[in-house]
Scaffold this motif. Structure first.
Motif, short mmCIF file in Angstrom:
data_model
loop_
_atom_site.label_atom_id
_atom_site.label_comp_id
_atom_site.label_asym_id
_atom_site.label_seq_id
_atom_site.Cartn_x
_atom_site.Cartn_y
_atom_site.Cartn_z
N LEU A 239 0.93 -1.16 -0.08
CA LEU A 239 0.11 0.14 -0.16
C LEU A 239 0.81 1.14 0.09
CD1 LEU A 239 -2.51 1.61 0.35
CD2 LEU A 239 -2.39 1.20 2.70
N VAL A 240 1.74 1.23 0.80
CA VAL A 240 2.76 2.48 0.85
C VAL A 240 3.47 2.74 -0.33
CG1 VAL A 240 4.63 3.25 2.13
CG2 VAL A 240 2.84 2.22 3.32
N ARG A 241 4.03 1.74 -0.79
CA ARG A 241 4.84 1.80 -2.25
C ARG A 241 3.80 2.22 -3.07
NH1 ARG A 241 5.77 -3.44 -2.52
NH2 ARG A 241 7.66 -3.07 -0.98
N ARG A 242 2.47 1.83 -3.45
CA ARG A 242 1.76 2.48 -4.41
C ARG A 242 1.41 4.11 -4.01
NH1 ARG A 242 -3.46 -0.79 -3.74
NH2 ARG A 242 -4.25 0.59 -5.45
N LEU A 243 1.38 4.41 -2.85
CA LEU A 243 1.17 5.68 -2.36
C LEU A 243 2.37 6.66 -2.99
CD1 LEU A 243 -0.74 5.59 1.12
CD2 LEU A 243 -1.62 6.13 -1.09
N LEU B 162 12.37 2.92 -4.87
CA LEU B 162 11.43 3.80 -4.79
C LEU B 162 11.60 5.00 -5.79
CD1 LEU B 162 10.61 4.08 -1.24
CD2 LEU B 162 9.39 2.55 -2.83
N MET B 163 12.81 5.46 -6.06
CA MET B 163 13.08 6.41 -7.05
C MET B 163 13.23 6.01 -8.50
SD MET B 163 15.89 8.71 -4.70
CE MET B 163 15.76 9.95 -5.80
N GLU B 164 13.52 4.56 -8.39
CA GLU B 164 13.51 3.88 -9.93
C GLU B 164 11.98 3.92 -10.43
OE1 GLU B 164 14.72 -0.40 -11.89
OE2 GLU B 164 15.71 0.33 -9.90
N MET B 165 11.07 3.53 -9.44
CA MET B 165 9.55 3.48 -9.58
C MET B 165 9.31 4.90 -9.95
SD MET B 165 6.66 2.08 -7.14
CE MET B 165 7.22 3.55 -5.78
N ASN B 166 9.60 5.73 -9.15
CA ASN B 166 8.97 7.11 -9.13
C ASN B 166 10.07 7.98 -9.15
OD1 ASN B 166 7.87 9.75 -8.95
ND2 ASN B 166 6.93 9.44 -7.05
N PRO B 167 10.86 8.53 -10.42
CA PRO B 167 12.16 9.12 -10.62
C PRO B 167 12.16 10.69 -10.22
CG PRO B 167 11.52 7.96 -12.68
CD PRO B 167 10.37 7.82 -11.82
N ARG B 168 10.96 11.06 -10.19
CA ARG B 168 10.84 12.56 -9.59
C ARG B 168 10.66 12.56 -8.03
NH1 ARG B 168 9.09 16.57 -12.75
NH2 ARG B 168 7.42 17.44 -11.46
#
Length: 389
Positions: free
Chosen positions: A88-92, A118-124
């Motif tokens: 859940l937290v990863r999706r948020l 996490l930054m690979e998943m969400n680079p921003r």
């Protein structure tokens, strides 16, 4: 400000910025409070049932500290020790701009929430990591609290009376300093991201946050051989700047600058002191600090606090009463600037607390939402709006 804040407007300098707060107690959550006050939408992740320990901190039968540090936040319940909670937290986080955490280094990695992944998943993504000693270095793995950081950073060594053990400040200054630097780093990273399109890690060490505000402590020792020690209410060499006695209390006067000292001397009816070789310059006053303080204290004893305050204001001398919470609630300047605001709480009724600072002219920071009363009360709402669940 008064009235309920549950349906307040969503404006602010950080409107549209999403924050996931994984921290607990003070350092991480105070960073989240600052960002929330500026308009960011903060999803605070709490352990199911128990919640953040800060919910129980404070005085009285119904502690109020939580109402301040958790304002402008949404409570999301997730057990980070389980795969379900981590998912859940990863999706948020995939939908967030900023992640805040203040666990011991290695904890996120243990929970399969490694910031690199996490930054690979969400680079921003901007990751604010607050810890006692930073994310690397020989002490990185040690447990660290704000008080320990205050000791390591030099604060505790110089606070208190010289003939007594080091004293502590009455607030958790190490934690709040680190949180403030974390917020500052997040804002700098947001600004840079507007150009690069990339997030980054903000590594905040509590002890370094304390060290940063220690003024000339390090070069004074290295260059001048002067080691600061505990000096009570005075700062050696800075005079006059102290708390002085009145007939009905104490009063703080800061007149250590030459022209200001001259105005103080005029107020005292002893204008000649400003040209006396013992007190004429900053250096001279520092050398004769004790006798100058004694001279001023003998004079201030003749007045009440109110009388001395009027006299100092008339002569343009920086000075002021030493206020407590009761004093602040009745002070007209606090009221005029809304430094203290009233927030309607469903359980406690009107709760006075400090407002949101600093004050911005077009996009003011403010309390837009009460602290969540129940653990996880906003989980469904955040999942619906952020994730479409």
């Amino acid at each position: 400000m008064s009235g309920s804040t549950e349906n307040a407007d969503a404006t602010g300098s950080l409107q549209g910025v999403r924050v996931v707060e994984l921290g607990q107690l003070i350092a991480g959550p105070f960073c989240g409070q600052l960002l929330g006050d500026m308009g960011a939408e903060v999803a605070k992740v709490e352990p199911p049932e128990s919640g953040d320990p800060m919910r129980a901190w404070g005085q009285g039968d119904k502690p109020t500290w939580w109402r301040v540090i958790a304002r402008n936040k949404y409570s999301v319940a997730a057990d980070l020790k389980t795969a379900e909670g981590q998912d859940l937290v990863r999706r948020l986080i995939a939908e967030a701009d900023i992640l805040i955490e203040n666990f011991r280094p290695g904890t996120l990695e243990k929970w399969s929430l490694d910031p690199r992944d996490l930054m690979e998943m969400n680079p921003r993504l901007i990751v604010v990591r607050v810890s006692g000693y930073g994310q690397w270095g020989p002490y990185a793995a040690r447990a660290g609290f704000g008080g320990i950081a205050e000791a390591m950073g030099g604060w505790r060594k110089i606070v208190g009376e010289p003939d007594r053990p080091p004293a502590r400040m009455g607030v958790s200054i190490g934690d709040t300093l680190a949180a403030t630097y974390g917020c500052m780093g997040a804002l700098a990273a947001l600004h840079e991201r507007a150009t690069s399109g990339k997030g980054q890690i903000v590594d905040v060490a509590l002890y370094e946050s304390v060290l940063q505000v220690m003024e000339g402590l390090i070069p004074e020792w290295a260059i001048a051989g002067h080691k600061r020690e505990r000096t009570g209410s005075t700062l050696p060499g800075i005079a006059p700047s102290n708390v002085y006695s009145c007939s009905d209390g104490e009063f703080l006067i800061g007149a250590n600058q030459d022209s200001v000292f001259a105005r103080l001397c005029e107020a005292m009816g002893q204008a000649d002191l400003a040209t006396d070789e013992r007190y004429r310059t900053h250096t001279a006053r520092g050398k004769h600090q004790a006798e100058l303080d004694a001279l001023i204290n003998a004079w201030t004893r003749r007045f009440t606090v109110a009388e001395l305050e009027t006299l100092m204001n008339e002569h343009g001398v920086p000075a002021g009463r030493i206020l407590d919470a009761e004093d602040m609630l009745s002070d007209p300047h606090f009221a005029a600037r809304e430094a203290i605001v009233m927030v309607d709480d469903a359980e406690l009724g009107p709760v006075p607390m400090q407002g949101a600072f600093p004050k911005l002219s077009r996009t003011p920071s403010k309390i837009r939402r009460n602290a969540p009363r129940d653990v996880g009360q906003d989980t469904a709402e955040i999942c619906r709006r952020w994730l479409g669940d």
